[in-house]
Design an enzyme around this catalytic site. Structure first.
Site, mmCIF file in Angstrom:
data_model
loop_
_atom_site.group_PDB
_atom_site.id
_atom_site.type_symbol
_atom_site.label_atom_id
_atom_site.label_comp_id
_atom_site.label_asym_id
_atom_site.label_seq_id
_atom_site.Cartn_x
_atom_site.Cartn_y
_atom_site.Cartn_z
ATOM 1 N N GLU A 150 -47.424 38.797 26.359
ATOM 2 C CA GLU A 150 -48.472 37.765 26.452
ATOM 3 C C GLU A 150 -49.303 37.945 27.725
ATOM 4 O O GLU A 150 -50.533 37.821 27.705
ATOM 5 C CB GLU A 150 -47.808 36.385 26.438
ATOM 6 C CG GLU A 150 -48.812 35.256 26.444
ATOM 7 C CD GLU A 150 -48.158 33.889 26.585
ATOM 8 O OE1 GLU A 150 -47.031 33.693 26.100
ATOM 9 O OE2 GLU A 150 -48.793 33.019 27.188
ATOM 10 N N THR A 177 -47.326 30.936 28.441
ATOM 11 C CA THR A 177 -47.049 29.683 27.710
ATOM 12 C C THR A 177 -45.572 29.294 27.761
ATOM 13 O O THR A 177 -45.234 28.134 27.590
ATOM 14 C CB THR A 177 -47.472 29.810 26.237
ATOM 15 O OG1 THR A 177 -46.880 30.995 25.712
ATOM 16 C CG2 THR A 177 -48.962 29.853 26.053
ATOM 17 N N SER A 198 -37.255 32.698 18.439
ATOM 18 C CA SER A 198 -37.489 33.797 17.488
ATOM 19 C C SER A 198 -36.262 34.031 16.604
ATOM 20 O O SER A 198 -36.062 35.128 16.100
ATOM 21 C CB SER A 198 -37.893 35.066 18.243
ATOM 22 O OG SER A 198 -37.063 35.279 19.348
HETATM 23 S S1 SF4 Z 1 -45.635 28.082 19.636
HETATM 24 FE FE1 SF4 Z 1 -44.249 29.802 20.099
HETATM 25 S S2 SF4 Z 1 -45.567 31.617 20.144
HETATM 26 FE FE2 SF4 Z 1 -46.881 29.806 20.356
HETATM 27 S S3 SF4 Z 1 -47.104 29.530 22.547
HETATM 28 FE FE3 SF4 Z 1 -45.413 28.237 21.873
HETATM 29 S S4 SF4 Z 1 -43.602 29.513 22.212
HETATM 30 FE FE4 SF4 Z 1 -45.361 30.905 22.250
#
Ligand code: SF4
Length: 290
Positions: free
Chosen positions: A133, A175, A274
């Site tokens: 990211e 994030t 995940s």
């Molecule tokens: S929803 Fe999942 S993929 Fe999207 S920013 Fe949040 S942790 Fe990352």
């Protein structure tokens, strides 16, 4: 009669919305192109079972450092972490059909980084230097400074304050960074740039899974966290359970279920963002049979 052992799932566990969207995007492409070439740009998610299942179904993984010269007729799915505009251009130049499954929250962060760079801000990026990211985000904010921890933030802040004392500065974060880490990094920059603008870029998904494991720890004797060994957010859940004083294990597959679990009456189950539901259900079943 009371069962010998019961397992309790964390209130929030498994796939976050961004990961779910990326997995669904690959499934949709496999259905649409049963005999076509479907690729993912890097590993789709940090889970070995999902990756080997995708490989068995014919999905190939591209590496940024070794892109084929020609991707005509190939579909390339972009994972939730996103990719840099430069990498996107490289894929387009090779005639790939791009299916962008960048998580909307990550996408919003990329747009913000791009806009602030264009407005002349000097951007500090709180996150892991080699995380997908952050690598992608750097492409939207040329000249940004990645600060993985407060020590490096202090160094970078001191350097910039010397070179450009009047710079308009802003802090953005990966994030998945924890609010405490983000706060500490901001605190390290403030002595050099008291007016630094802190943009709220943290996604609640990681926090929700952590809070759920913390709450679980209050009601169980031991914890297992299901997820890939490569998944940073899964590791963090294990650490959190240890910090709460519970014996805790990371379980990637059924083979990892520790025999010591049989000695506990109430076992809590958490899972990283995940981890697929089917894997959680399979491992839960095995635990209940201990
Ligand atoms: S929803 Fe999942 S993929 Fe999207 S920013 Fe949040 S942790 Fe990352």
């Amino acid at each position: 009669m009371q069962p010998l052992m019961c397992s309790i799932r964390a209130a929030v566990c498994g796939y976050c919305s961004g990961v779910k969207q990326a997995v669904n995007a690959v499934d949709a492409q496999l259905r649409a192109h049963p005999r076509g070439a479907v690729y993912t740009m890097g590993p789709l998610i940090h889970n070995p079972q999902v990756l080997s299942d995708l490989a068995e179904r014919g999905v190939q993984m591209l590496s940024e450092s070794a892109l084929p010269k020609d991707l005509s007729g190939a579909v390339v799915v972009i994972r939730a972490h996103g990719i840099s505009p430069q990498l996107k251009a490289a894929l387009e130049a090779r005639h790939a059909e791009i299916v962008d499954a960048t998580c909307p929250k990550v996408r919003a962060n990329q747009k913000k980084a791009q806009q602030l760079t264009q407005e002349g801000y000097k951007i500090f990026l709180a996150g892991e230097q080699n995380h997908g990211e952050i690598k992608a985000l750097k492409g939207y904010a040329p000249g940004c400074i990645v600060v993985p921890d407060p020590k490096q933030a202090r160094k970078a802040g001191a350097r910039l304050a010397q070179e450009e004392p009047d710079a308009a500065t802003v802090l953005l974060g990966q994030t998945t960074i924890s609010p405490a880490e983000y706060q500490d990094i901001a605190g390290a920059l403030i002595p050099y740039f008291p007016d630094i603008w802190r943009v709220d870029t943290i996604c609640p998904a990681t926090q929700q899974r952590q809070e759920a494991v913390r709450a679980l720890c209050a009601t169980v004797d031991a914890v297992i966290v299901i997820g890939g060994r490569e998944s940073a957010n899964t590791h963090r859940l294990v650490v959190l359970a240890h910090d709460a004083g519970k014996p805790a294990w990371l379980v990637e597959s059924v083979a990892d279920i520790p025999s010591a679990l049989a000695g506990y009456t109430r076992v809590g189950i958490g899972a990283g963002a995940s981890t697929p539901d089917e894997l959680i259900a399979t491992i839960e079943k095995h635990i209940q049979a201990l």
